[in-house]
Design an enzyme around this catalytic site. Structure first.
Site, PDB file in Angstrom:
ATOM      1  N   HIS A  44      20.859 -22.070 -30.145  1.00 24.50           N
ATOM      2  CA  HIS A  44      20.083 -22.821 -31.621  1.00 24.50           C
ATOM      3  C   HIS A  44      19.197 -24.440 -30.349  1.00 24.50           C
ATOM      4  O   HIS A  44      20.133 -24.363 -29.844  1.00 24.50           O
ATOM      5  CB  HIS A  44      21.021 -23.539 -32.159  1.00 24.50           C
ATOM      6  CG  HIS A  44      21.289 -22.370 -33.732  1.00 24.50           C
ATOM      7  ND1 HIS A  44      22.086 -22.916 -34.403  1.00 24.50           N
ATOM      8  CD2 HIS A  44      20.693 -20.854 -34.016  1.00 24.50           C
ATOM      9  CE1 HIS A  44      22.236 -22.362 -34.924  1.00 24.50           C
ATOM     10  NE2 HIS A  44      21.778 -20.663 -35.291  1.00 24.50           N
ATOM     11  N   ASP A  82      28.418 -26.659 -32.673  1.00 24.47           N
ATOM     12  CA  ASP A  82      28.468 -26.117 -33.585  1.00 24.47           C
ATOM     13  C   ASP A  82      30.142 -24.732 -33.933  1.00 24.47           C
ATOM     14  O   ASP A  82      30.199 -23.845 -33.208  1.00 24.47           O
ATOM     15  CB  ASP A  82      27.680 -25.358 -34.539  1.00 24.47           C
ATOM     16  CG  ASP A  82      26.321 -26.924 -34.030  1.00 24.47           C
ATOM     17  OD1 ASP A  82      26.960 -27.669 -33.971  1.00 24.47           O
ATOM     18  OD2 ASP A  82      25.350 -26.027 -34.096  1.00 24.47           O
ATOM     19  N   GLU A 107      31.163 -32.196 -33.685  1.00 25.33           N
ATOM     20  CA  GLU A 107      30.156 -31.828 -34.590  1.00 25.33           C
ATOM     21  C   GLU A 107      30.792 -32.278 -36.127  1.00 25.33           C
ATOM     22  O   GLU A 107      31.786 -32.368 -36.863  1.00 25.33           O
ATOM     23  CB  GLU A 107      29.510 -30.959 -35.095  1.00 25.33           C
ATOM     24  CG  GLU A 107      30.567 -30.003 -35.823  1.00 25.33           C
ATOM     25  CD  GLU A 107      30.104 -29.018 -36.611  1.00 25.33           C
ATOM     26  OE1 GLU A 107      29.384 -29.714 -37.655  1.00 25.33           O
ATOM     27  OE2 GLU A 107      29.625 -27.437 -36.515  1.00 25.33           O
TER      28      GLU A 107
END
Length: 667
Positions: free
Chosen positions: A85, A193, A218
């Site tokens: 990401h 994540d 996270e």
């Protein structure tokens, strides 16, 4: 410092070492993940993301905080990327090819395969379509990926002789990994994540139970507890079906990899069951290319997808077609997946401008949207107008439907992971400040683990344990073999532990050998560290031993002592004299024996000894250590002289306090 002997070696444990965490991104914010960890002489950058809500210098982490002069190869040992990401990898080509980092970069095989497409797609959108200043070129992406070393799940990688890393399956998106990092005896986990519950196309995060100094996790959904996944899926399908049956268009803003595949599997199954003929589109070839990678990397997907792979590939979508830009204004219902997911630009923003003014259409937001993006504004309420920029305002009449289809774990998942790993310390990143503060309080109150939630550009120091193998001198080893006797009386209340003497129960004397070695750790340039005896150390320095002792002479009130003069304090075959002034010392011995239970109290005829503290009768008329000449009440007094070393100062004043007790008629 603690020492444990092994043959002629000593293993020394230090508690003064520290792990330093410099948070360059994702500090009290979601996005732009970048944390630099320093541990035992190594410095690792975890993730190198960008903030897509900004278009100026705030888009990238402040790399000058790593090295003021830009010498990043010396400043960093390596970079670790958790997944593809952009808020975790978006600044990487800029950092390597523009800023000049040339060191190793580690990521999983799927991340290495998918990252170039994600980065190139972003570059095209920002530069070729929006006309923004180019942050990095296509060539930069290619050169950046040449520095990448791919790793597999649970593969242990020795970066150098001291630094070890290991990837663990994180769920979230294809190839996402948590990274365990160990330098010497210090160990941390950086989660990136992750998702603690499985979905249709990916499994749940998996990690071994590890001994950790620090967990960096996270906290996107720090206070959210999600309801049933099946209920959320049914709600999503109902909203989509209702819209297309009414002739409307459904826009699903999503990133090309992850939620797109999850929702495509869900819609594909529903379309089959309901026999729907309404087209489902992807906005670009990127997602079609991503589906190809999913087929190639099937081992990284969920158990169900792997089990059915031999008969049917879950990523062969019969109802999903490519979408052309010319079809935006075409009549008729459809479902469209468009990137990016936050409607922060790109094709999803272009379609939103066309479809938002119609009440027939539906915008469904299946995940988190960063503050400042149009997606976030839509999720914050149902606005009738949206400011696209300072000069443009858009009427919003379409339906807005928000669903919790995020690939991030919720608050329960975070707490479960922290409880399972039980680290000594936790740092929260990738979350919103108020929600992080709530989770921080829960971690400390419910699990008793210290937790921090630093802002961007803040540094947190975490104490850690460090073991060093050192040598030991022969003199030190011999000193550790010497006995260290500790004398104490056993309780006289228990007759089974006492002996009868002249009709009275006398306590047994308990002897313990509490052997302890005291030495000095010496590190000389070019030589191995070793422990030496204090006397050796003084010789090395060319110094003589200096002992500091304290002395104090004080009076004790002797009123009402007549009842104690017949007291027998015999020990072994030695009888203590009880006549005249010499009786006061035995009586003090009795008093101390009663008050200092378990203390190593010894009587030597002319003095009482407790560790380095000694007390004896003072027969001098003018003692240099005497502060007062008589008690305040002018009673008859006997003076006693005390002396002790600095190591027993606390014990000395405790004994003096006992001896100076004014009510000595009860001795």
């Amino acid at each position: 410092m603690k020492a444990r002997q092994r043959g002629s070696q000593k293993e020394i444990k230090f508690h003064s070492m520290a792990i330093e965490c410099l948070v360059l991104g994702a500090g009290q914010q979601v996005g732009k993940s970048c944390v630099v960890v320093s541990m035992n002489g190594k410095r690792i950058m975890f993730d190198c993301g960008m903030d897509m809500a900004y278009h100026d210098h705030r888009r990238h982490p402040d790399f000058s905080r790593i090295s003021e002069y830009g010498d990043f190869d010396k400043a960093l040992t390596c970079i670790v990327i958790t997944h593809f990401h952009l808020d975790h990898i978006g600044a990487l080509p800029y950092f390597t090819e523009v800023c000049g980092y040339r060191g190793p970069i580690y990521m999983t095989y799927p991340t290495k395969a998918l990252a170039p497409s994600m980065l190139e797609d972003y570059r095209k959108v920002m530069v070729e379509r929006r006309g923004e200043e180019e942050q990095f070129t296509s060539e930069h992406i290619v050169e950046c990926m040449k520095k990448v070393i791919a790793v597999d799940v649970k593969q242990t990688v020795q970066v150098d002789k001291d630094l070890m890393i290991r990837a663990y399956y994180a769920g979230h998106v294809l190839g996402a990994a948590m990274f365990y990092t160990k330098v010497g005896d210090s160990a941390i986990v950086y989660t990136g994540d992750y998702n603690m519950t499985p979905d249709r196309h990916l499994g749940a995060a998996q990690i071994d139970r590890l001994q950790l100094d620090l967990l960096i996790t996270e906290s996107t959904y720090a206070t959210t507890i999600r309801d049933s996944k099946y209920g959320r899926e049914a709600e999503f399908l109902k909203a989509v079906h209702k819209c297309v049956l009414g002739g409307g268009k459904v826009l699903i803003p999503t990133f090309a990899l992850g939620r797109a595949q999850e929702l495509c599997i869900l819609l594909e199954d529903y379309w089959e069951r309901m026999n729907l003929k309404i087209p489902i589109y992807f906005s670009s070839g990127l997602t079609m290319q991503a589906n190809m990678y999913y087929k190639m990397l099937i081992s990284w997907t969920s158990q169900k997808v792997k089990e059915t792979y031999s008969t049917r590939n879950a990523f062969d979508f019969k109802h999903v077609l490519n979408f052309d830009r010319s079809m935006i204004s075409a009549p008729g219902p459809c479902v469209l997946f468009a990137t990016p997911g936050w409607i922060s630009g790109g094709f999803s923003l272009e379609v939103f401008k066309q479809w938002a003014p119609s009440e027939m259409n539906l915008i469904t937001l299946p995940g988190y949207c960063a503050a400042g993006t149009i997606g976030h504004k839509l999720m914050s309420g149902k606005p009738s107008k949206i400011d696209l920029d300072k000069d443009t305002q858009l009427d919003v009449r379409c339906q807005i439907h928000q669903l919790s289809f995020s690939p991030h774990t919720d608050a329960k998942g975070i707490m479960d992971l922290v409880k399972f790993l039980s680290p000594k310390h936790v740092i929260l990143v990738h979350g919103e400040k108020p929600k992080m503060a709530t989770l921080k309080g829960r971690i400390y109150s419910e699990l008793g683990i210290r937790c921090d939630d630093p802002a961007n550009n803040e540094t947190v120091c975490i104490p850690s344990t460090h073991h060093v193998e050192v040598g030991a001198s022969n003199t030190f080893i011999r000193s550790s073999l010497n006995p260290n006797f500790n004398f104490s009386k056993m309780s006289s209340e228990d007759e089974s532990d006492s002996r009868l003497k002249d009709g009275k129960f006398m306590p047994w004397l308990q002897v313990k050998d509490e052997r302890a070695a005291e030495g000095i750790l010496v590190e000389e340039k070019g030589k191995r560290a070793k422990i030496v005896h204090l006397d050796e150390f003084l010789l090395m320095l060319g110094e003589k031993k200096h002992d500091i002792r304290f002395a104090y002479c004080f009076p004790i009130n002797t009123d009402n002592l007549e009842d104690t003069k017949s007291t027998d304090v015999s020990s072994s075959s030695n009888a203590l004299s009880v006549s005249g002034r010499s009786s006061w010392l035995p009586m003090l011995y009795i008093k101390l024996s009663d008050e200092l239970s378990g203390g190593n109290i010894q009587y030597f005829g002319e003095q009482i000894q407790v560790e380095s503290f000694s007390v004896s009768l003072c027969l001098k008329d003018r003692c240099p250590y005497r502060i007062v000449d008589s008690p305040p009440n002018k009673c008859e007094a006997v003076f006693f002289c005390c002396a002790w070393s600095i190591a027993d100062e606390k014990l000395a004043w405790k004994i003096i306090s006992i001896l100076e007790n004014r009510n000595y008629g009860t001795l």
